[in-house]
Write a protein that holds these residues in place. Structure first.
Motif, PDB file in Angstrom:
ATOM      1  N   LEU A 174      71.709  89.914  14.344  1.00  0.00           N
ATOM      2  CA  LEU A 174      72.475  91.144  14.144  1.00  0.00           C
ATOM      3  C   LEU A 174      73.962  90.871  13.981  1.00  0.00           C
ATOM      4  CD1 LEU A 174      70.959  93.812  16.574  1.00  0.00           C
ATOM      5  CD2 LEU A 174      70.341  93.303  14.216  1.00  0.00           C
ATOM      6  N   GLN A 175      74.540  90.079  14.882  1.00  0.00           N
ATOM      7  CA  GLN A 175      75.990  89.929  14.841  1.00  0.00           C
ATOM      8  C   GLN A 175      76.434  89.161  13.605  1.00  0.00           C
ATOM      9  OE1 GLN A 175      77.305  88.565  18.787  1.00  0.00           O
ATOM     10  NE2 GLN A 175      77.538  90.710  19.348  1.00  0.00           N
ATOM     11  N   LYS A 176      75.694  88.160  13.207  1.00  0.00           N
ATOM     12  CA  LYS A 176      76.051  87.407  12.003  1.00  0.00           C
ATOM     13  C   LYS A 176      76.042  88.322  10.787  1.00  0.00           C
ATOM     14  CE  LYS A 176      72.941  84.748  10.075  1.00  0.00           C
ATOM     15  NZ  LYS A 176      72.795  85.337   8.708  1.00  0.00           N
ATOM     16  N   ASP A 177      74.957  89.064  10.592  1.00  0.00           N
ATOM     17  CA  ASP A 177      74.831  89.893   9.399  1.00  0.00           C
ATOM     18  C   ASP A 177      75.751  91.116   9.426  1.00  0.00           C
ATOM     19  OD1 ASP A 177      72.981  88.152   8.403  1.00  0.00           O
ATOM     20  OD2 ASP A 177      71.246  89.444   8.689  1.00  0.00           O
ATOM     21  N   LEU A 178      75.908  91.724  10.595  1.00  0.00           N
ATOM     22  CA  LEU A 178      76.693  92.956  10.659  1.00  0.00           C
ATOM     23  C   LEU A 178      78.196  92.694  10.617  1.00  0.00           C
ATOM     24  CD1 LEU A 178      74.490  94.909  13.203  1.00  0.00           C
ATOM     25  CD2 LEU A 178      74.810  95.430  10.774  1.00  0.00           C
ATOM     26  N   THR A 179      78.659  91.566  11.170  1.00  0.00           N
ATOM     27  CA  THR A 179      80.076  91.252  11.018  1.00  0.00           C
ATOM     28  C   THR A 179      80.397  90.883   9.574  1.00  0.00           C
ATOM     29  OG1 THR A 179      79.610  89.007  11.831  1.00  0.00           O
ATOM     30  CG2 THR A 179      80.547  90.573  13.405  1.00  0.00           C
ATOM     31  N   ALA A 180      79.452  90.231   8.886  1.00  0.00           N
ATOM     32  CA  ALA A 180      79.659  89.940   7.462  1.00  0.00           C
ATOM     33  C   ALA A 180      79.726  91.244   6.659  1.00  0.00           C
ATOM     34  CB  ALA A 180      78.542  89.045   6.938  1.00  0.00           C
ATOM     35  N   GLU A 187      67.278  85.505  25.024  1.00  0.00           N
ATOM     36  CA  GLU A 187      68.171  86.047  26.038  1.00  0.00           C
ATOM     37  C   GLU A 187      69.522  86.369  25.404  1.00  0.00           C
ATOM     38  OE1 GLU A 187      69.917  84.951  30.505  1.00  0.00           O
ATOM     39  OE2 GLU A 187      68.840  83.448  29.339  1.00  0.00           O
ATOM     40  N   VAL A 188      69.981  87.588  25.613  1.00  0.00           N
ATOM     41  CA  VAL A 188      71.271  88.022  25.083  1.00  0.00           C
ATOM     42  C   VAL A 188      72.314  87.857  26.180  1.00  0.00           C
ATOM     43  CG1 VAL A 188      72.575  89.941  24.116  1.00  0.00           C
ATOM     44  CG2 VAL A 188      70.170  89.634  23.499  1.00  0.00           C
ATOM     45  N   VAL A 189      73.274  86.946  25.955  1.00  0.00           N
ATOM     46  CA  VAL A 189      74.281  86.620  26.959  1.00  0.00           C
ATOM     47  C   VAL A 189      75.666  86.955  26.413  1.00  0.00           C
ATOM     48  CG1 VAL A 189      75.275  84.800  28.395  1.00  0.00           C
ATOM     49  CG2 VAL A 189      72.832  84.754  27.835  1.00  0.00           C
ATOM     50  N   PRO A 190      76.348  87.972  26.968  1.00  0.00           N
ATOM     51  CA  PRO A 190      77.713  88.271  26.511  1.00  0.00           C
ATOM     52  C   PRO A 190      78.658  87.131  26.859  1.00  0.00           C
ATOM     53  CG  PRO A 190      76.785  90.090  27.793  1.00  0.00           C
ATOM     54  CD  PRO A 190      75.892  88.918  28.001  1.00  0.00           C
ATOM     55  N   TRP A 245      81.196  88.905  22.358  1.00  0.00           N
ATOM     56  CA  TRP A 245      80.209  88.292  21.488  1.00  0.00           C
ATOM     57  C   TRP A 245      78.930  88.040  22.279  1.00  0.00           C
ATOM     58  CZ3 TRP A 245      80.930  88.445  16.519  1.00  0.00           C
ATOM     59  CH2 TRP A 245      80.222  87.603  15.647  1.00  0.00           C
ATOM     60  N   ALA A 246      77.866  87.643  21.580  1.00  0.00           N
ATOM     61  CA  ALA A 246      76.635  87.190  22.239  1.00  0.00           C
ATOM     62  C   ALA A 246      76.502  85.695  21.983  1.00  0.00           C
ATOM     63  CB  ALA A 246      75.419  87.927  21.690  1.00  0.00           C
ATOM     64  N   ALA A 247      76.198  84.929  23.025  1.00  0.00           N
ATOM     65  CA  ALA A 247      76.258  83.473  22.947  1.00  0.00           C
ATOM     66  C   ALA A 247      75.394  82.910  21.826  1.00  0.00           C
ATOM     67  CB  ALA A 247      75.853  82.874  24.292  1.00  0.00           C
TER      68      ALA A 247
END
Length: 452
Positions: free
Chosen positions: A143-149, A427-430, A437-439
């Motif tokens: 999610l974070q890779k695609d959505l920040t792009a 595991e989602v680790v802030p 971010w998520a690790a």
């Protein structure tokens, strides 16, 4: 009255921050132990005071200087000086110039079709690897890779003269390489290192240097593309050129705009999708509202956004639990009285957004995900600064309103089309970066929900 806080340490507080797992988690621990106003040690600040009470924060909302040492990790990105710590006398006209770029409803509504096309393009790509409505999970997405792009593409389309970035994923990764390397140095505890650690630090530095080269080339291409396009004050570059800003300041402004804007929206949307995936009843209310408001349409129009009440409340609650920027800081120019305490001149006033959002006096059961906290009645009953995901005062995020429009649109398109499930075992680790971010990203599978 003396401000409470932990005993001073010889390492300047680095060990305590490392033991807590990062500065944002350390803030939560400090306020749980010492209350709403805490004195603590912080690398880059001789005297630091953190305030987690929204009523007490009002006394600091006028502050317009940032502590330079605390933001030194961003300096390698810029040529003419770090815009994040620009002196107040320079910052105020610079900020007014940026805000002079059309940023109201008419401007947002005009750009919405292009934002929608970019979002639908991402959704189409996800659909190719999605599971079906029968329960097949499909292949996972980050999610974070695609959505920040996606957010980077949006900010370029909106604020940077319509410039296209051919490989936004590489640009996002470049920012992360630089922030990882330089934030790591800021909070690195002194002492001997193993040969393996030394080698990894060397590789980290090489990645950061290569990333900086890539980012500067990208900024130059954005500015060069603008010269051949529309001019005037309709975008950030045009406004700076018309104002006679020097080339270096223009490049630095483009850099900081790309950095701040793509992180804010992409990260906020990714955390919202993650939290919704863990709360199916809330997701059901949101998707029922989307079906009712949009019917068979795949995306909302601008007027529809105001009707998506359940979605907006869910997004605001997500930014409470996972604020894109977990903290901010200002410097006092004179002694400042906050409640029963006096903060001396030259001190760093720390804004722990996460701790403010978790203050149980204003957020009962603060760990719970409850979007209904943001009904008009509930919101009116809380202090103004109880929810501050975009900061406060004269250094608050200039693009906050745009970020909310983008985030609402992206969530509406994606939730109308897909169901989201966390990859089993992931595991989602802030973790602390320039943003929360998520690790290892937020890895989820997407399944087709409706045929649109």
């Amino acid at each position: 009255m003396e401000i409470p806080g932990p005993e001073r340490r010889a390492d300047g507080g680095l060990g305590a921050i490392a033991d807590a797992g990062g500065l944002h988690l350390y803030q939560l621990r400090l306020h749980e132990e010492y209350g709403p106003v805490v004195r603590f040690q912080l690398p880059g600040a001789d005297t630091a005071v953190s305030i987690a009470d929204p009523v007490l924060l009002e006394a600091t909302a006028h502050l317009d200087e940032r502590p330079e040492r605390l933001f030194a990790f961003l300096e390698p990105l810029f040529e003419t000086g770090n815009p994040q710590v620009m002196p107040a006398g320079e910052h105020a006209p610079w900020r007014r110039l940026l805000l002079s770029v059309p940023a109201g409803r008419a401007s947002h509504e005009q750009r919405l079709p292009h934002f929608t096309a970019l979002t639908v393009s991402l959704a189409d790509r996800w659909a190719e690897q999605a599971g079906d409505a029968e329960g097949d999970d499909g292949r996972p997405v980050g999610l974070q890779k695609d959505l920040t792009a996606l957010s980077l593409r949006m900010i370029c389309a909106y604020a940077l003269g319509g410039a296209e970035i051919t490989d936004p994923e590489r640009v996002v990764s470049a920012f992360e390489d630089i922030l990882t390397a330089h934030l790591g140095r800021l909070y690195r505890t002194p002492g001997p290192v193993t040969p393996e650690e030394a080698a990894e630090r060397g590789r980290e530095g090489e990645r950061a240097e290569a990333a900086l080269v890539l980012l500067r080339r990208t900024v130059d291409r954005v500015i060069a593309a603008h010269r051949g396009g529309r001019g005037g004050r309709s975008d950030v570059v045009g406004a700076l050129v018309e104002a006679g800003e020097e080339p270096g300041r223009i490049r630095d402004t483009v850099m900081v705009t790309m950095l701040a804007a793509h992180h804010t929206t992409g990260v906020a949307v990714s955390w919202a999708l993650y939290l919704l995936s863990r709360h199916p009843r809330t997701t059901e209310r949101v998707t029922e509202e989307l079906d009712r408001v949009l019917g068979n349409r795949a995306a909302p129009g601008y007027a529809d956004l105001r009707r998506l009440v359940q979605l907006e409340m869910a997004l605001k609650e997500a930014t409470r639990l996972c604020p894109p920027g977990p903290y901010g800081a200002r410097r006092t120019d004179s002694a400042l009285v906050v409640g029963a305490y006096e903060i001396p001149a030259g001190a760093t006033v720390f804004y722990p957004f996460w701790a403010v959002h978790m203050n149980p006096e204003y957020w009962p059961e603060p760990d719970a995900f409850r979007p209904e906290r943001f009904t008009p009645q509930e919101s009116a009953a809380r202090p103004r600064l109880a929810h501050i995901p975009f900061g406060i005062g004269p250094r608050a995020c200039e693009g906050a309103r745009l970020a909310m429009v983008e985030a609402m649109l992206i969530l509406a398109v994606l939730l109308k089309r897909f169901r989201f499930r966390l990859v089993p075992g992931h595991e989602v680790v802030p973790v602390e970066r320039f943003v929360l971010w998520a690790a290892d990203d937020i890895r989820m599978t997407v399944g087709l929900r409706n045929a649109v």
